[in-house]
Design an enzyme around this catalytic site. Structure first.
Site, PDB file in Angstrom:
ATOM      1  N   ASP A  44       0.828  -1.205   0.000  1.00 23.64           N
ATOM      2  CA  ASP A  44       0.000   0.000   0.000  1.00 23.64           C
ATOM      3  C   ASP A  44       0.865   1.258   0.000  1.00 23.64           C
ATOM      4  O   ASP A  44       0.352   2.376  -0.062  1.00 23.64           O
ATOM      5  CB  ASP A  44      -1.000  -0.002   1.150  1.00 23.64           C
ATOM      6  CG  ASP A  44      -0.368  -0.149   2.520  1.00 23.64           C
ATOM      7  OD1 ASP A  44       0.877  -0.147   2.610  1.00 23.64           O
ATOM      8  OD2 ASP A  44      -1.114  -0.275   3.508  1.00 23.64           O
ATOM      9  N   GLU A  65      -1.345  -5.568   8.767  1.00 31.45           N
ATOM     10  CA  GLU A  65      -0.613  -4.892   9.825  1.00 31.45           C
ATOM     11  C   GLU A  65      -1.377  -4.986  11.142  1.00 31.45           C
ATOM     12  O   GLU A  65      -2.585  -4.755  11.184  1.00 31.45           O
ATOM     13  CB  GLU A  65      -0.415  -3.410   9.484  1.00 31.45           C
ATOM     14  CG  GLU A  65       0.385  -3.157   8.224  1.00 31.45           C
ATOM     15  CD  GLU A  65       0.533  -1.677   7.918  1.00 31.45           C
ATOM     16  OE1 GLU A  65       1.054  -1.359   6.833  1.00 31.45           O
ATOM     17  OE2 GLU A  65       0.140  -0.834   8.757  1.00 31.45           O
ATOM     18  N   GLU A  84       9.207  -3.991  11.008  1.00 32.17           N
ATOM     19  CA  GLU A  84       9.594  -2.685  10.480  1.00 32.17           C
ATOM     20  C   GLU A  84      10.062  -1.753  11.590  1.00 32.17           C
ATOM     21  O   GLU A  84       9.362  -1.543  12.581  1.00 32.17           O
ATOM     22  CB  GLU A  84       8.433  -2.036   9.726  1.00 32.17           C
ATOM     23  CG  GLU A  84       8.805  -0.690   9.115  1.00 32.17           C
ATOM     24  CD  GLU A  84       7.833  -0.180   8.077  1.00 32.17           C
ATOM     25  OE1 GLU A  84       8.052   0.941   7.587  1.00 32.17           O
ATOM     26  OE2 GLU A  84       6.855  -0.895   7.754  1.00 32.17           O
TER      27      GLU A  84
END
Length: 263
Positions: A45, A114, A181
């Site tokens: 995205d 996520e 991340e």
């Protein structure tokens, strides 16, 4: 290149072969990346910023991901494709199933979501239906407002322990891969060693099972300031192909990321 499967990627983890992954959004670049030997492509995205010109990933819709997944699959027929489920496209199990079906039909091997504990039941339902799932914890861009911006996560002991717990819970629920991340290198190493599934890092040090970068960062074509963990491989190469091959080599030989790309 023969078709890459999740079984192969799990074998690479066991055999300590690093996975070099990259984002792509169209036919031409995905074909180039595939021909260079990239085994895993993420239709992220991140296209909200790199392709559509938004300031975040939040405006991206499921139709956007489906469209770009189809284009990437045409260019990379044998590459393992992961496609993001964008913001608010998986807020409950029913919606997650519906949108996952759309993305898998578009050519993805795996979907990515996520989040942590709140995803457990959704992941279990998808896993029970034999859907391949990639988790994503640490800095999760869809929640950057809640996190107070794009910041390194897990620096404090309590936050680090929470991420470890979430990783274990997500694996138990049924994820087949995990992206970490922007977390400290030592924490990423601990999580990677605690899981049996491949763990891919971005801004999380060199001790994960592989790395992923946004293609625009890797090629040095991102507008404005780039994250400190990125590297412009094209600046050290005389073609895009050689830049991608250099990226693969440096990931596989644990040259990239170096200390200056880690936290």
């Amino acid at each position: 290149m023969e078709s890459i499967t999740i079984s192969q990627l799990k074998n690479w983890k066991r055999n300590k072969k690093k996975i070099a992954a990259i984002t792509a959004y169209d036919f031409s670049f995905s074909r180039l990346f595939s021909n260079c030997g990239i085994p895993v492509i993420l239709i992220g995205d991140s296209l909200g910023m790199t392709i559509q010109g938004h300031t975040s990933t939040l405006p991206v819709k499921i139709e956007d991901i489906a469209y770009h997944t189809k284009a990437v699959r045409k260019g990379a027929p044998n590459t393992f494709l992961i496609s993001d489920l964008p913001f608010m496209s998986y807020y409950d199990t029913k919606q997650a199933l519906k949108n996952t079906a759309k993305i898998i039909r578009s050519g993805a091997n795996m979907i990515k979501m996520e989040g942590g504990k709140w995803l457990i039941e959704i992941i279990r339902e998808l896993s029970n239906r034999l859907i391949l799932i990639c988790g994503h914890i640490g800095l999760i861009p869809q929640s950057f407002h809640y996190l107070g911006g794009y910041k390194v996560q897990g620096r404090k002991e309590n936050d680090a322990n929470k991420l470890i717990d979430e990783a274990l819970l997500l694996e138990e629920a049924g994820i087949n891969m995990l992206i970490l991340e922007c977390i400290p290198e030592k924490l990423a190493k601990k999580i990677t060693e605690s899981l049996s599934i491949p763990v891919i890092g971005i801004g999380s040090g060199k001790n994960t099972d592989g790395q992923i970068l946004v293609m625009h960062d890797l090629l040095g074509i991102t507008e404005g300031k780039t994250p400190s963990f990125t590297k412009n491989f094209l600046s050290e190469s005389d073609s895009i192909q050689k830049a991608i091959q250099k990226y693969i080599y440096e990931v596989e030989h644990s040259i990239y990321p170096s200390k200056k790309h880690s936290f």
